[in-house]
Design an enzyme around this catalytic site. Structure first.
Site, PDB file in Angstrom:
ATOM      1  N   GLU A 128      50.390 112.513  -6.665  1.00 22.56           N
ATOM      2  CA  GLU A 128      51.629 113.012  -7.268  1.00 22.56           C
ATOM      3  C   GLU A 128      51.839 112.362  -8.635  1.00 22.56           C
ATOM      4  O   GLU A 128      51.580 111.175  -8.810  1.00 22.56           O
ATOM      5  CB  GLU A 128      52.811 112.728  -6.351  1.00 22.56           C
ATOM      6  CG  GLU A 128      52.774 113.585  -5.089  1.00 22.56           C
ATOM      7  CD  GLU A 128      54.033 113.449  -4.234  1.00 22.56           C
ATOM      8  OE1 GLU A 128      54.846 112.533  -4.486  1.00 22.56           O
ATOM      9  OE2 GLU A 128      54.184 114.265  -3.296  1.00 22.56           O
ATOM     10  N   HIS A 139      49.186 116.433  -3.819  1.00 25.05           N
ATOM     11  CA  HIS A 139      50.014 115.435  -3.103  1.00 25.05           C
ATOM     12  C   HIS A 139      49.128 114.412  -2.383  1.00 25.05           C
ATOM     13  O   HIS A 139      49.490 113.924  -1.310  1.00 25.05           O
ATOM     14  CB  HIS A 139      50.913 116.090  -2.041  1.00 25.05           C
ATOM     15  CG  HIS A 139      51.890 117.097  -2.558  1.00 25.05           C
ATOM     16  ND1 HIS A 139      53.107 116.754  -3.106  1.00 25.05           N
ATOM     17  CD2 HIS A 139      51.836 118.458  -2.618  1.00 25.05           C
ATOM     18  CE1 HIS A 139      53.764 117.856  -3.454  1.00 25.05           C
ATOM     19  NE2 HIS A 139      53.010 118.901  -3.177  1.00 25.05           N
ATOM     20  N   GLY A 148      54.907 125.549  -2.818  1.00 26.38           N
ATOM     21  CA  GLY A 148      55.602 126.032  -1.624  1.00 26.38           C
ATOM     22  C   GLY A 148      54.576 126.082  -0.512  1.00 26.38           C
ATOM     23  O   GLY A 148      53.826 125.122  -0.329  1.00 26.38           O
ATOM     24  N   SER A 172      50.974 122.123  -6.947  1.00 25.78           N
ATOM     25  CA  SER A 172      50.877 122.071  -5.481  1.00 25.78           C
ATOM     26  C   SER A 172      50.178 123.321  -4.922  1.00 25.78           C
ATOM     27  O   SER A 172      48.984 123.502  -5.162  1.00 25.78           O
ATOM     28  CB  SER A 172      52.277 121.860  -4.897  1.00 25.78           C
ATOM     29  OG  SER A 172      52.209 121.551  -3.542  1.00 25.78           O
ATOM     30  N   ALA A 173      50.886 124.225  -4.230  1.00 27.14           N
ATOM     31  CA  ALA A 173      50.239 125.432  -3.711  1.00 27.14           C
ATOM     32  C   ALA A 173      49.623 126.261  -4.841  1.00 27.14           C
ATOM     33  O   ALA A 173      48.576 126.880  -4.660  1.00 27.14           O
ATOM     34  CB  ALA A 173      51.255 126.276  -2.928  1.00 27.14           C
TER      35      ALA A 173
END
Lengths: 221, 221
Positions: free
Chosen positions: A197, A162, A92, A125-126
């Protein structure tokens, strides 16, 4: 040296053409089964709707045999973390996520649980950004301001999730990802791993291994 | 009400197919001539090589009849700013730029010079970000950590420079620009103007005008 460490850092939770977490199913199953994990404590703070986000993760992991609980539903966060078999920190906004972890005073506790007690940590991700030494190499918009960009430091370097190569024919004049990461390296003289990714970095003890079918790109001074 | 204000905020300093600042030549000439500006004080802190960056700007503006000096070459920064006819803050990394402006204690002075004394302010990209209420809507990587994300507040809203529409056929799973700006709006309940490359926002007194041949996109709660 950190013999206890058991970490899986995913670049992303989704890959084009597959469902949420589906691309990482084998990685997650192998990790959780090796550590006898039956229940995963999910940390949903990077997105605004914590219930909905936890349900998304539950819908993905439950059919594979893993129970999912939301940290936000626990009356005592520290106790819940201490009792967890595995922690999954979802993606997020990295700034929002790190701000919340500082606000709840969970940074030192999570670091200690993972590095000393060997609690399994999964991030995407985050959730991968906050697992590294700092969030200086996030792609996210700085919508919140944490007290510091220093993060969990479960691994002593930075990751760019990413990660993607520059589009050669782009007419856009904003910086490419490589230019942004070069700025970081020039400023800090520290390495950063560009994680594409569909790939993950697995760190078991002091052994790091790239998982997935693409390579990564290491930027260093 | 701010009758003195004379500002030009460019999305970018380059547009595909044209030289540095060339797309904005008409906008700059009109602004500088209206204010009888002969010499521009350039603020080069968003990029690492201040001499080279100042020369780039000089090479662009000098043929059009404007002299360019670098703020970094001045022994007394405050005095140089106070005596300037116009300030041009160039693009690069917004976090590095804002950190340096705080380090040099120039934030309050520049705000006062622009809003009260009517010194012309030109910004592009990061120089546009720092002119707004905060840098929460920069696209840049947070390689440096300023003491606060609050910026010059020459305009009481946020701008997203280099704004671009989502690519419909993208297979990349990182957030689109619209998703990132929606995160900002949801978090702060404040508006942000997406300024496309090749366009500028001119603010003369209390009258704001979009310049260039493309429209902008306003995001609000």
């Amino acid at each position: 040296m950190c013999a206890a460490r058991s970490i899986l850092l995913m670049s992303s939770s989704r890959l084009h053409g597959s469902n949420y977490l589906e691309h990482a199913r084998g990685q997650l199953e192998e990790l959780f089964r090796a550590k006898n994990v039956k229940t995963v404590l999910f940390v949903p703070y990077a997105l605004p709707d914590h219930d909905k986000y936890t349900q998304l993760v539950r819908d993905a992991l439950q059919p594979w045999g893993f129970k999912v609980e939301g940290l936000h539903t626990k009356p005592n966060h520290s106790l819940a973390l201490t009792q967890a078999q595995a922690i999954f920190v979802g993606g997020g906004n990295t700034f929002v996520l790190l701000s919340k972890l500082y606000e709840l005073q969970l940074i030192d506790l999570i670091r200690q649980l993972v590095l000393e007690r060997g609690i399994t940590y999964v991030g995407s991700s985050a959730g991968t950004n906050v697992a590294t030494r700092s969030i200086h190499t996030t792609n996210d918009m700085p919508v919140a301001q944490p007290p510091t960009f220093d993060a969990l430091n479960l691994v002593p370097f930075n990751i760019n999730p990413h990660y993607l190569d520059a589009e050669l024919n782009s007419q856009h004049k904003g910086e490419t990802r490589d230019e942004r990461l070069a700025e970081f390296v020039a400023y800090h003289k520290l390495p950063v791993l560009g994680l594409r990714e569909g790939t993950s970095l697995s760190v078991q003890g002091d052994c790091a291994k790239l998982l997935g079918c693409r390579n990564a790109k290491l930027f260093k001074a």
